[in-house]
Design a protein around this motif. Structure first.
Motif, mmCIF file in Angstrom:
data_model
loop_
_atom_site.group_PDB
_atom_site.id
_atom_site.type_symbol
_atom_site.label_atom_id
_atom_site.label_comp_id
_atom_site.label_asym_id
_atom_site.label_seq_id
_atom_site.Cartn_x
_atom_site.Cartn_y
_atom_site.Cartn_z
ATOM 1 N N MET A 140 37.074 28.354 52.431
ATOM 2 C CA MET A 140 37.128 28.691 54.167
ATOM 3 C C MET A 140 38.102 30.506 53.703
ATOM 4 S SD MET A 140 37.021 25.951 57.294
ATOM 5 C CE MET A 140 38.634 25.553 56.680
ATOM 6 N N SER A 141 39.454 29.946 53.093
ATOM 7 C CA SER A 141 40.282 31.457 52.965
ATOM 8 C C SER A 141 40.164 32.152 52.496
ATOM 9 C CB SER A 141 41.640 30.367 52.325
ATOM 10 O OG SER A 141 42.022 29.306 53.622
ATOM 11 N N PHE A 142 39.260 31.571 51.507
ATOM 12 C CA PHE A 142 38.818 32.767 50.207
ATOM 13 C C PHE A 142 37.375 33.017 51.069
ATOM 14 C CE2 PHE A 142 41.053 31.373 46.657
ATOM 15 C CZ PHE A 142 40.791 32.431 45.645
ATOM 16 N N LEU A 143 36.721 32.866 51.632
ATOM 17 C CA LEU A 143 36.053 33.963 52.802
ATOM 18 C C LEU A 143 36.647 35.482 53.371
ATOM 19 C CD1 LEU A 143 34.037 31.604 55.186
ATOM 20 C CD2 LEU A 143 32.860 32.078 53.587
ATOM 21 N N SER A 144 37.448 35.596 53.436
ATOM 22 C CA SER A 144 38.027 37.321 53.811
ATOM 23 C C SER A 144 38.481 37.259 52.672
ATOM 24 C CB SER A 144 38.969 36.592 54.991
ATOM 25 O OG SER A 144 40.238 35.700 54.035
ATOM 26 N N PHE A 145 38.953 36.871 51.368
ATOM 27 C CA PHE A 145 39.268 37.647 50.078
ATOM 28 C C PHE A 145 38.552 39.301 50.193
ATOM 29 C CE2 PHE A 145 39.893 38.974 45.670
ATOM 30 C CZ PHE A 145 41.141 38.739 45.352
ATOM 31 N N GLY A 146 37.106 39.108 49.294
ATOM 32 C CA GLY A 146 36.153 39.960 49.401
ATOM 33 C C GLY A 146 36.855 41.263 50.514
ATOM 34 N N PRO A 147 36.491 40.277 52.261
ATOM 35 C CA PRO A 147 36.132 41.885 53.332
ATOM 36 C C PRO A 147 37.846 42.321 52.824
ATOM 37 C CG PRO A 147 34.846 39.872 54.157
ATOM 38 C CD PRO A 147 35.708 39.170 53.187
ATOM 39 N N GLY A 148 38.600 41.637 52.531
ATOM 40 C CA GLY A 148 40.593 42.150 52.759
ATOM 41 C C GLY A 148 40.313 42.790 51.502
ATOM 42 N N PHE A 149 40.090 42.642 50.296
ATOM 43 C CA PHE A 149 40.132 43.242 49.390
ATOM 44 C C PHE A 149 40.008 44.915 49.630
ATOM 45 C CE2 PHE A 149 39.678 44.878 45.172
ATOM 46 C CZ PHE A 149 40.378 44.796 44.979
ATOM 47 N N CYS A 150 38.131 44.694 50.699
ATOM 48 C CA CYS A 150 37.373 45.991 50.387
ATOM 49 C C CYS A 150 37.525 46.759 51.540
ATOM 50 C CB CYS A 150 36.227 45.978 50.068
ATOM 51 S SG CYS A 150 35.968 44.923 48.312
ATOM 52 N N THR A 151 38.140 46.538 52.169
ATOM 53 C CA THR A 151 37.956 47.244 53.975
ATOM 54 C C THR A 151 39.067 48.634 53.885
ATOM 55 O OG1 THR A 151 38.159 45.194 55.269
ATOM 56 C CG2 THR A 151 39.212 47.225 56.221
ATOM 57 N N ASP A 152 39.978 48.688 52.964
ATOM 58 C CA ASP A 152 40.528 49.857 52.558
ATOM 59 C C ASP A 152 40.782 50.240 51.417
ATOM 60 O OD1 ASP A 152 42.275 49.760 54.993
ATOM 61 O OD2 ASP A 152 43.673 48.137 54.537
ATOM 62 N N THR A 153 39.606 49.751 50.720
ATOM 63 C CA THR A 153 39.606 50.807 49.143
ATOM 64 C C THR A 153 39.503 52.327 49.517
ATOM 65 O OG1 THR A 153 37.955 48.724 48.273
ATOM 66 C CG2 THR A 153 37.751 51.229 47.867
ATOM 67 N N PRO A 154 38.955 52.996 50.682
ATOM 68 C CA PRO A 154 39.056 54.272 50.854
ATOM 69 C C PRO A 154 40.909 54.856 50.827
ATOM 70 C CG PRO A 154 37.392 53.176 52.228
ATOM 71 C CD PRO A 154 37.759 51.748 51.577
ATOM 72 N N ALA A 155 41.372 54.567 51.585
ATOM 73 C CA ALA A 155 42.662 54.389 51.822
ATOM 74 C C ALA A 155 43.217 53.831 50.036
ATOM 75 C CB ALA A 155 43.341 53.477 52.653
ATOM 76 N N ALA A 156 43.389 53.630 49.088
ATOM 77 C CA ALA A 156 43.584 53.144 47.952
ATOM 78 C C ALA A 156 42.994 54.169 47.159
ATOM 79 C CB ALA A 156 42.765 51.727 47.695
ATOM 80 N N LEU A 157 41.832 54.794 47.010
ATOM 81 C CA LEU A 157 41.459 55.749 46.538
ATOM 82 C C LEU A 157 41.202 56.671 47.356
ATOM 83 C CD1 LEU A 157 38.907 53.455 43.892
ATOM 84 C CD2 LEU A 157 41.052 54.306 43.091
ATOM 85 N N HIS A 158 42.652 57.616 48.079
ATOM 86 C CA HIS A 158 41.929 58.597 49.326
ATOM 87 C C HIS A 158 41.747 59.684 48.470
ATOM 88 C CE1 HIS A 158 44.109 61.904 51.634
ATOM 89 N NE2 HIS A 158 43.367 61.294 52.466
ATOM 90 N N ASP A 159 43.144 60.374 47.400
ATOM 91 C CA ASP A 159 42.546 61.947 46.528
ATOM 92 C C ASP A 159 41.553 61.371 45.814
ATOM 93 O OD1 ASP A 159 45.053 61.598 48.030
ATOM 94 O OD2 ASP A 159 46.608 62.080 46.385
ATOM 95 N N GLN A 160 41.023 60.373 45.621
ATOM 96 C CA GLN A 160 40.223 60.605 44.416
ATOM 97 C C GLN A 160 38.243 60.969 44.943
ATOM 98 O OE1 GLN A 160 42.320 58.093 45.033
ATOM 99 N NE2 GLN A 160 43.719 59.213 42.226
ATOM 100 N N ILE A 161 38.347 60.191 46.407
ATOM 101 C CA ILE A 161 37.396 60.127 47.425
ATOM 102 C C ILE A 161 37.895 61.457 47.400
ATOM 103 C CG2 ILE A 161 36.852 59.535 49.057
ATOM 104 C CD1 ILE A 161 37.256 56.394 48.589
#
Length: 470
Positions: free
Chosen positions: A44-65
Motif C-alpha cells: 500500500m505504501s509503495f502505491l504512492s511511490f510512483g506518483p510521488g516520484f514523478c509529480t514534481d519531475t518538471p520542477a526537478a528538470l525545470h531549466d532543461q525542459i
C-alpha cells in the motif's frame, strides 16, 4: 485438498472456513497474521511511490525542459495546471466509480496503469518536443495519481480500520515525501550522467523514461495487492456489505460531521500548502534572509514530514481522541503563521511549528472519515475530499499571487492566518457537534476498539442513527 491438510478458522460471524495448514504455519501467507499485514502495508505504501516520484519531475528538470522545448514559464506551469484542474472533478468521479462499479482492487490496477501511461506519454512528448503531448501526459498522469490515492486510503481502511489507521496514513504520507525528495535530488544527476556518456538519443526524454520505472513499481504493487486482497477475502470470509449501492445523490445525505471535516481540510490546506508555495520569497522579503536560508526554511516542512507523520500517527492510534489531535495541529498552524506574520522573531520558530502542524493534521482527519462513512461509500467520500483539495490548490495559488502583487507579503500573511483561524474554528465546531450528537468521534483508542468490534466493518462507526440513511 486433503482433509488432513486443513483446519478451521472462525470468521467474525462464527462461520467455519478452511485455511491450509501451510498458510497457518507461514505468517506471511496467513491473512490473519501480523507478518501478512506488514506485507500489505508495504505494498500500500509503495502505491504512492510512483506518483510521488514523478509529480514534481518538471520542477526537478525545470531549466532543461524550458531550454530544450524553448518555452516560457507560463507554458511550463501548464504542466501543473493540466495535472490539477481536472482533478477538481475526477477525484469525485473516480471515488464514485470505485464504490459503484469497479471496486478497489480493479480500481487500483486501472489508476496505477494511468499513472504509468501518463508519465510515459509525458516523456514521449519531451523526446519529440511536442508540448501538447506532454500536456496530455500530465492530464492522464494527474487523473491516475489523485485517484490512486483514494484507492490507497480505501485499502488502508479495509485492512487497518480496527487498529493503526492513523499510523498507516502517516506512513503513506511519509512514503510520498520520500519519493518527492528522491526525485528532486536524483533527476538532474541522472540527466547530467546521460549527457556525459554521449548516449545516442534525446537526453531529456531518456531521463523522463527512466523516472517511469517508479510508476512500474506502483503498478506492480497494485496488481499484487489486488491478488492478495482477493485471496484474503476468500480465506477469511471477510464480511461484505449488504449490496446497497451508492448514488451520487447520497453525497447530500452525508452527516454534518463529514462536511465540517471537508471545511477543516480545505482551510488547513490553504494555510499550509499556499504558504509553502510562496514561502521562499516570503522568508527573503519579510526576514531578509539569504536565498539558501529561505530554501532551507521552506524545505523544513517537507523534511520533517518524512519521519514525523508515522510517529505522530502511532501516538494518535495509541491514545485516540482524534479531534483533540486535530485541534493541536491547528494550534501549531496558527502559532506558526502568527509568529511569522506579526513578529520579527527568528523564522525558524514559525517554520518548526508549521512542520509539526503539517505532519499531524492529515492522519487523524482522514481517519475520522473512515469512522463516519460506511465502507461502500468510502471511496466517494475520500474522492470528494480530493476534489476539494485540488480546487483549493488550483484557485488559491492564483489568489495568493494577486494578494502579494496588490498588498505585499504582510497581507499574504494575514490571508493564510485567516484560513488557519477558520480551520481552528471548525475543529471546535466539530468537537461540539460530536458531543451534541454523541457520535463518539473523540473517544479513547480502547473505547473505539470496543465500538468497532460491536459494529460490522461495513457500517460507519458514528453512532447517531439519523446519519445511517440506508
Amino acid at each position: 485438498m486433503k482433509e488432513e491438510e486443513t483446519k478451521y478458522l472462525l470468521s467474525k460471524d462464527s462461520e467455519e472456513i478452511l485455511v491450509t495448514v501451510e498458510n497457518r504455519k507461514c505468517g506471511i501467507c496467513d491473512p490473519t497474521r501480523f507478518a501478512h499485514r506488514m506485507v500489505i502495508l508495504t505494498l500500500m505504501s509503495f502505491l504512492s511511490f510512483g506518483p510521488g516520484f514523478c509529480t514534481d519531475t518538471p520542477a526537478a528538470l525545470h531549466d532543461q525542459i524550458v531550454e530544450k522545448l524553448n518555452i516560457d514559464e507560463a507554458t511550463f506551469m501548464g504542466f501543473y495546471s493540466w495535472y490539477s484542474w481536472p482533478n477538481m472533478i475526477m477525484c469525485l468521479v473516480g471515488g464514485y466509480l470505485i464504490d459503484r462499479y469497479i471496486g478497489v482492487r480493479l480500481g487500483g490496477i486501472i489508476f496505477a496503469g494511468l499513472v504509468l501511461a501518463g508519465h510515459c506519454i509525458f516523456a514521449l512528448g519531451a523526446a519529440v518536443r511536442l508540448v501538447w503531448v506532454m500536456d496530455a501526459g500530465r492530464f492522464v498522469f494527474g487523473v491516475g495519481c489523485e485517484t490512486l490515492s483514494i484507492v490507497q486510503n480505501t485499502y488502508s481502511v479495509l485492512w487497518f480500520k480496527t487498529s493503526d489507521l492513523s499510523l498507516v496514513f502517516g506512513l503513506q504520507m511519509s512514503m510520498r515525501m520520500i519519493a518527492e525528495t528522491i526525485n528532486l535530488n536524483v533527476q538532474l544527476p541522472i540527466y547530467n550522467a546521460i549527457t556525459e556518456t554521449n548516449f545516442p538519443g534525446d537526453t531529456l526524454g531518456i531521463t523522463l523514461f527512466i523516472a517511469s520505472f517508479s510508476c512500474i513499481i506502483s503498478f506492480t504493487c497494485a496488481i499484487v495487492l489486488a491478488y492478495l486482497d482477493k485471496r484474503a477475502e476468500k480465506l477469511t470470509n471477510r464480511e461484505k456489505h449488504d449490496g446497497t449501492q451508492i448514488h451520487l445523490t447520497d453525497i447530500k445525505k452525508f452527516p454534518i460531521q463529514i462536511w465540517i471535516i471537508y471545511v477543516i481540510g480545505l482551510a488547513v490546506n490553504v494555510s499550509l500548502v499556499t504558504f509553502t508555495g510562496l514561502g521562499v520569497a516570503y522568508f527573503e522579503q519579510k526576514f531578509g534572509v539569504s536565498p539558501a536560508t529561505s530554501h532551507a526554511l521552506n524545505s523544513l516542512l517537507y523534511f520533517l514530514a518524512i519521519p514525523m507523520p508515522p510517529l505522530l500517527g502511532f501516538i494518535v492510534d495509541v491514545t485516540g481522541y482524534h479531534v483533540y489531535w486535530i485541534l493541536l495541529a491547528m494550534v501549531f498552524c496558527m502559532l506558526g503563521l502568527g509568529f511569522m506574520t506579526f513578529t520579527h522573531l527568528t523564522p525558524w520558530i514559525g517554520a518548526v511549528l508549521l512542520s509539526l502542524s503539517f505532519s499531524l493534521w492529515y492522519s487523524p482527519l482522514y481517519a475520522l472519515i473512515a469512522f463516519i462513512v460506511p465502507f461502500h461509500k468510502l471511496a466517494t467520500a475520500y474522492g470528494f475530499m480530493g476534489s476539494v483539495l485540488n480546487l483549493c490548490a488550483a484557485v488559491m495559488a492564483q489568489i495568493s499571487g494577486l494578494i502579494v502583487d496588490s498588498g505585499g507579503y504582510f497581507m499574504f500573511g494575514i490571508f493564510v492566518c485567516a484560513w488557519s483561524s477558520m480551520a481552528m474554528i471548525f475543529t471546535i465546531i466539530l468537537y461540539f457537534v460530536d458531543v451534541v450528537k454523541d457520535s463518539q468521534l473523540n473517544i479513547s483508542a480502547k473505547e473505539r476498539m470496543h465500538k468497532i468490534s460491536d459494529i460490522g466493518d461495513n457500517e460507519s462507526v458514528i453512532s447517531d442513527s439519523a446519519t445511517k440513511e440506508d
